[in-house]
Design a protein around this motif. Sequence first.
Motif, PDB file in Angstrom:
ATOM      1  N   LYS A  29       4.581  -2.572  11.374  1.00  3.89           N
ATOM      2  CA  LYS A  29       6.103  -2.544  11.014  1.00  3.89           C
ATOM      3  C   LYS A  29       6.516  -1.737   9.624  1.00  3.89           C
ATOM      4  O   LYS A  29       7.590  -1.106   9.845  1.00  3.89           O
ATOM      5  CB  LYS A  29       6.503  -3.920  10.850  1.00  3.89           C
ATOM      6  N   ASP A  30       5.757  -1.798   8.792  1.00  5.42           N
ATOM      7  CA  ASP A  30       6.196  -1.115   7.475  1.00  5.42           C
ATOM      8  C   ASP A  30       5.881   0.213   7.279  1.00  5.42           C
ATOM      9  O   ASP A  30       6.484   1.121   6.463  1.00  5.42           O
ATOM     10  CB  ASP A  30       5.772  -2.104   6.363  1.00  5.42           C
ATOM     11  N   ILE A  31       4.640   0.662   7.898  1.00  4.93           N
ATOM     12  CA  ILE A  31       4.231   2.060   7.868  1.00  4.93           C
ATOM     13  C   ILE A  31       4.196   2.702   9.188  1.00  4.93           C
ATOM     14  O   ILE A  31       4.730   3.738   9.633  1.00  4.93           O
ATOM     15  CB  ILE A  31       2.820   2.140   7.094  1.00  4.93           C
ATOM     16  N   GLY A  32       3.287   2.210  10.032  1.00  6.26           N
ATOM     17  CA  GLY A  32       3.054   2.664  11.314  1.00  6.26           C
ATOM     18  C   GLY A  32       1.617   2.505  11.697  1.00  6.26           C
ATOM     19  O   GLY A  32       0.819   1.986  10.988  1.00  6.26           O
ATOM     20  N   PRO A  33       1.308   2.508  13.229  1.00  4.26           N
ATOM     21  CA  PRO A  33       0.029   2.098  13.608  1.00  4.26           C
ATOM     22  C   PRO A  33      -1.112   2.952  12.974  1.00  4.26           C
ATOM     23  O   PRO A  33      -2.268   2.534  13.009  1.00  4.26           O
ATOM     24  CB  PRO A  33       0.045   2.602  14.961  1.00  4.26           C
ATOM     25  N   ILE A  34      -0.726   4.165  12.419  1.00  8.13           N
ATOM     26  CA  ILE A  34      -1.989   5.089  11.895  1.00  8.13           C
ATOM     27  C   ILE A  34      -2.714   4.227  10.607  1.00  8.13           C
ATOM     28  O   ILE A  34      -3.711   4.623  10.373  1.00  8.13           O
ATOM     29  CB  ILE A  34      -1.684   6.227  11.533  1.00  8.13           C
ATOM     30  N   ALA A  35      -1.926   3.202  10.106  1.00  5.85           N
ATOM     31  CA  ALA A  35      -2.411   2.671   8.700  1.00  5.85           C
ATOM     32  C   ALA A  35      -2.833   1.270   9.099  1.00  5.85           C
ATOM     33  O   ALA A  35      -3.290   0.463   8.136  1.00  5.85           O
ATOM     34  CB  ALA A  35      -1.419   2.534   7.740  1.00  5.85           C
ATOM     35  N   LYS A  36      -3.345   0.917  10.309  1.00  8.90           N
ATOM     36  CA  LYS A  36      -3.887  -0.211  10.550  1.00  8.90           C
ATOM     37  C   LYS A  36      -5.281  -0.499  10.198  1.00  8.90           C
ATOM     38  O   LYS A  36      -6.000   0.366  10.038  1.00  8.90           O
ATOM     39  CB  LYS A  36      -3.753  -0.358  12.110  1.00  8.90           C
ATOM     40  N   ILE A  37      -5.528  -1.783   9.743  1.00  9.13           N
ATOM     41  CA  ILE A  37      -7.160  -1.750   9.219  1.00  9.13           C
ATOM     42  C   ILE A  37      -7.987  -2.386  10.223  1.00  9.13           C
ATOM     43  O   ILE A  37      -7.495  -2.594  11.433  1.00  9.13           O
ATOM     44  CB  ILE A  37      -6.903  -3.090   8.194  1.00  9.13           C
ATOM     45  N   ASP A  38      -9.059  -1.691  10.186  1.00 11.83           N
ATOM     46  CA  ASP A  38     -10.245  -1.908  11.270  1.00 11.83           C
ATOM     47  C   ASP A  38     -10.972  -3.198  10.885  1.00 11.83           C
ATOM     48  O   ASP A  38     -11.498  -3.639  11.872  1.00 11.83           O
ATOM     49  CB  ASP A  38     -10.879  -0.838  10.717  1.00 11.83           C
ATOM     50  N   ALA A  39     -11.284  -3.412   9.779  1.00 11.77           N
ATOM     51  CA  ALA A  39     -11.768  -4.672   9.571  1.00 11.77           C
ATOM     52  C   ALA A  39     -11.333  -5.493   8.130  1.00 11.77           C
ATOM     53  O   ALA A  39     -10.795  -4.793   7.354  1.00 11.77           O
ATOM     54  CB  ALA A  39     -13.572  -4.470   9.272  1.00 11.77           C
ATOM     55  N   LEU A  40     -11.619  -6.872   8.332  1.00  7.81           N
ATOM     56  CA  LEU A  40     -11.290  -7.731   7.173  1.00  7.81           C
ATOM     57  C   LEU A  40     -12.335  -8.479   6.731  1.00  7.81           C
ATOM     58  O   LEU A  40     -13.071  -8.998   7.448  1.00  7.81           O
ATOM     59  CB  LEU A  40     -10.079  -8.144   7.664  1.00  7.81           C
ATOM     60  N   LEU A  41     -12.650  -8.634   5.601  1.00  5.41           N
ATOM     61  CA  LEU A  41     -13.531  -9.618   5.028  1.00  5.41           C
ATOM     62  C   LEU A  41     -12.875 -10.577   3.766  1.00  5.41           C
ATOM     63  O   LEU A  41     -12.170 -10.152   2.985  1.00  5.41           O
ATOM     64  CB  LEU A  41     -14.746  -9.238   4.205  1.00  5.41           C
ATOM     65  N   LEU A  42     -13.005 -11.860   4.328  1.00  4.34           N
ATOM     66  CA  LEU A  42     -12.414 -12.928   3.360  1.00  4.34           C
ATOM     67  C   LEU A  42     -13.549 -13.098   2.295  1.00  4.34           C
ATOM     68  O   LEU A  42     -14.465 -13.349   2.252  1.00  4.34           O
ATOM     69  CB  LEU A  42     -12.126 -14.196   4.191  1.00  4.34           C
ATOM     70  N   VAL A  43     -12.906 -12.935   0.895  1.00  2.00           N
ATOM     71  CA  VAL A  43     -13.860 -13.147  -0.271  1.00  2.00           C
ATOM     72  C   VAL A  43     -13.244 -14.047  -1.320  1.00  2.00           C
ATOM     73  O   VAL A  43     -11.909 -14.234  -1.333  1.00  2.00           O
ATOM     74  CB  VAL A  43     -13.949 -11.675  -0.965  1.00  2.00           C
ATOM     75  N   PRO A  44     -14.040 -14.532  -1.947  1.00  2.00           N
ATOM     76  CA  PRO A  44     -13.509 -15.679  -2.928  1.00  2.00           C
ATOM     77  C   PRO A  44     -12.983 -14.985  -4.178  1.00  2.00           C
ATOM     78  O   PRO A  44     -12.080 -15.563  -4.893  1.00  2.00           O
ATOM     79  CB  PRO A  44     -14.853 -16.504  -3.569  1.00  2.00           C
ATOM     80  N   GLY A  45     -13.057 -13.898  -4.336  1.00  2.88           N
ATOM     81  CA  GLY A  45     -12.445 -12.952  -5.620  1.00  2.88           C
ATOM     82  C   GLY A  45     -12.700 -11.438  -5.565  1.00  2.88           C
ATOM     83  O   GLY A  45     -13.410 -11.157  -4.584  1.00  2.88           O
ATOM     84  N   LEU A  46     -12.093 -10.722  -6.284  1.00  8.24           N
ATOM     85  CA  LEU A  46     -12.281  -9.400  -6.333  1.00  8.24           C
ATOM     86  C   LEU A  46     -12.948  -8.956  -7.580  1.00  8.24           C
ATOM     87  O   LEU A  46     -12.758  -9.458  -8.656  1.00  8.24           O
ATOM     88  CB  LEU A  46     -10.900  -8.475  -6.061  1.00  8.24           C
ATOM     89  N   PRO A  47     -13.797  -7.726  -7.337  1.00  6.67           N
ATOM     90  CA  PRO A  47     -14.601  -7.332  -8.804  1.00  6.67           C
ATOM     91  C   PRO A  47     -13.561  -6.750  -9.626  1.00  6.67           C
ATOM     92  O   PRO A  47     -13.153  -5.734  -9.311  1.00  6.67           O
ATOM     93  CB  PRO A  47     -15.343  -6.773  -8.262  1.00  6.67           C
ATOM     94  N   LYS A  48     -13.400  -7.403 -10.977  1.00  4.28           N
ATOM     95  CA  LYS A  48     -12.510  -6.720 -11.688  1.00  4.28           C
ATOM     96  C   LYS A  48     -13.134  -6.729 -13.007  1.00  4.28           C
ATOM     97  O   LYS A  48     -14.000  -7.360 -13.650  1.00  4.28           O
ATOM     98  CB  LYS A  48     -11.403  -7.754 -12.067  1.00  4.28           C
ATOM     99  N   THR A  49     -12.668  -5.584 -13.838  1.00  2.00           N
ATOM    100  CA  THR A  49     -13.018  -5.310 -15.273  1.00  2.00           C
ATOM    101  C   THR A  49     -12.250  -6.366 -15.975  1.00  2.00           C
ATOM    102  O   THR A  49     -11.522  -7.077 -15.835  1.00  2.00           O
ATOM    103  CB  THR A  49     -12.656  -4.129 -15.702  1.00  2.00           C
ATOM    104  N   ARG A  50     -12.772  -6.441 -17.323  1.00  3.24           N
ATOM    105  CA  ARG A  50     -12.221  -7.428 -18.266  1.00  3.24           C
ATOM    106  C   ARG A  50     -10.778  -7.232 -18.444  1.00  3.24           C
ATOM    107  O   ARG A  50      -9.897  -8.181 -18.604  1.00  3.24           O
ATOM    108  CB  ARG A  50     -12.891  -7.580 -19.525  1.00  3.24           C
ATOM    109  N   SER A  51     -10.390  -6.014 -18.288  1.00  7.81           N
ATOM    110  CA  SER A  51      -8.672  -5.703 -18.381  1.00  7.81           C
ATOM    111  C   SER A  51      -8.190  -5.871 -17.128  1.00  7.81           C
ATOM    112  O   SER A  51      -6.871  -5.565 -16.872  1.00  7.81           O
ATOM    113  CB  SER A  51      -8.723  -4.303 -18.727  1.00  7.81           C
ATOM    114  N   GLY A  52      -8.807  -6.304 -16.089  1.00 13.19           N
ATOM    115  CA  GLY A  52      -7.997  -6.799 -14.843  1.00 13.19           C
ATOM    116  C   GLY A  52      -8.083  -5.554 -13.676  1.00 13.19           C
ATOM    117  O   GLY A  52      -7.455  -5.935 -12.786  1.00 13.19           O
ATOM    118  N   LYS A  53      -8.701  -4.479 -13.973  1.00 15.81           N
ATOM    119  CA  LYS A  53      -8.692  -3.656 -12.982  1.00 15.81           C
ATOM    120  C   LYS A  53      -9.783  -3.727 -11.812  1.00 15.81           C
ATOM    121  O   LYS A  53     -10.956  -4.092 -12.060  1.00 15.81           O
ATOM    122  CB  LYS A  53      -9.119  -2.149 -13.639  1.00 15.81           C
TER     123      LYS A  53
END
Length: 646
Positions: free
Chosen positions: A584-608
């Motif tokens: 709806k917002d971009i178009g079919p070319i940007a559809k994701i192929d796979a998804l993984l549910l994770v408990p958190g994302l790896p971030k640096t101490r500054s949050g990146k």
Amino acid sequence: MSEVFEPNREFSRQARIKNMCEYKELTHQVNDDYEGYWDKLAKEKIDWFEPYDKVLDESDAPFYKWFINGKLNVTHQCIGRHLKNRKNKAAIIWEGEDGSRRIITYLLLYYRVNRFANLLKNRFGIKKGDRVVLYMPMIPEAAFAMLACAKIGAIHSVVFGGFSAEALRDRIIDADAKLVITADGAYRRGTPYLLKPIVDTALESGCECCENVLVVKRNFEDIDMIEGRDHIYNDLIKNESQHCDPEPMDSEDPLFLLYTSGSTGKPKGVQHSSAGYILWAQYTMENVFDVKENDTFWCTADVGWITGHTYIVYGPLAMGATTIMYEGVPLYPDAGRWWNMIEELRVNQFYTAPTAIRLLHKVGADQPGKYDLSSLKVLGTVGEPINPDAWMWYYNEIGGGKCSIVDTWWQTETGGHMISPLPGATPIKPGSATFPLPGIKAEIIDEEGNPTPVGEKGLLCITKPWPSMIRTIWGDPQRFVKSYFGDCKKDGKPVYFSGDGAMYDEDGYITITGRTDDVINVSGHRLGTAEIENVVAHNDNVAEVAIVGKPDDIKGESLFAYVVTKTDIEADLLKKEINQLIVKDIGPIAKIDALLLVPGLPKTRSGKIMRRLLRTIAKSEDITQDISTLEDPSIIIKIEKLFKGE
Ligand code: PRX
């Protein structure tokens, strides 16, 4: 693969640049007298209305200006000036997916474009400098519309027909466009589809700038028309005169905008100039494809991308060549469709994307053998690295082992080819874009600006301005400077950063190693992760998301999403919901192929978010990078286990 493929001798003899000595001689000429080189070419190639008085103005770098005060008209360069010698020559050969053909001669093209230009001026009050958005399928009227805009000095912005209503709306608003040109629909895989309703949705809110919609009837479907706003091209065009004087344009007047994704924020309206752009389109057609007077040139891209702009419309027509435009998909009615067209139309240069080659190799390896492809002289690839398997198949099965493959590296921002083999001169190493074109100063440097040693990845930069370079980002000059020019300077001038990584081999060949920023290349389509993540974050179940590229056999890369959820929604269902949002917002070319549910994302101490680590996991590679700078190093171990299904 280390094998080197020499150009075909017979081809080399008749080529414009015949061997590496000639290539080197040209590069010496440029090095000795940079402006003189371009001056000579610009004088030779462009039919100026008024001469320029200076070749290059660097005083406001990186806002470089070329061919100062020259006057020209790009449509005159592409059509008008050919009428003397080529009026009955085919300019465009269009093939519909259903097999129907339209052959448009230069004279016919001249009349069609003039009528179109008059319609824009007289009926819709479009003037020099106004923006016109094109949301079109692959029909000749898309080219007519582009050239009609250029004839009267309007700035076109073509939006790829696969983008959604929301994406179209954003682009209409950003360009402050007065008019949208579209079609009722077109054909894809044998069935008609509609485009006009998408324009209707786009215009529902926030597009007050857009006063009119011009609709080309292609498949004559029933569509809703809004009285006073929507107009049928096929009815109106008949009333317009076949004569229209070209608007004299300054060399630096914008020819078009083309939106492309960056690593941050919304898509950028890349602004191209008139003179520098068209000079480059012609220069590269001549040297990279070595197109000759009686050649038939086919680029399979969509006109919605830069490749379609430069190598379906502007480049071939500026040269007075015959260009092919095909409406449909390569697999319809079967995987032999393109090869059949090459046989029937006696195509001489064929230009496509590695994704398409991989697909056709996979699903129709036996097809090329059924057709006579002997007319081919040069094969081209663009948009992404080509893997050795696909290269060899293309070389042997399509090119019959006698055509050079020009692996052309360039970008929306560069306007045309930058690094590429020259088909009659360059010994080719598969997978390498080889050397910069004469006139292009490409360098590979590290973060500190020092040249990288052989075999080591660095940042691919262009250290001297070139005629067809991006002039600015529409409405955002600061973003232009920030996106492309870092602190690094060469001869006191800012250096253009391509966003790609590259490396030299021991013979100085350049291999592109992929993006160094958060841009992902899916089937040769450039997608910004930030843009997609912003869309995904709108799903109520999503707490956080990071999207990275994952290697894919056909598409090169596919989109892989790591998602932290707020609810206990199942992964499959969430993926479905997310893809609905993306479509709806971009178009079919940007559809994701796979998804993984994770408990958190790896971030640096500054949050990146440390995407590098997520990319490594998605590639099924082991993590060797230092993870001690992470706020919580255990997260990455958990993600790795989840990925492996442990
Ligand atoms: O990453 C490079 C890749 O495509 C990007 C440019 O994308 P776009 O502006 O959409 O233009 C595509 C058509 C020119 C580049 O930054 N790319 C382009 N050509 C090649 C390539 N990667 C490897 N090899 C190429 N020949």
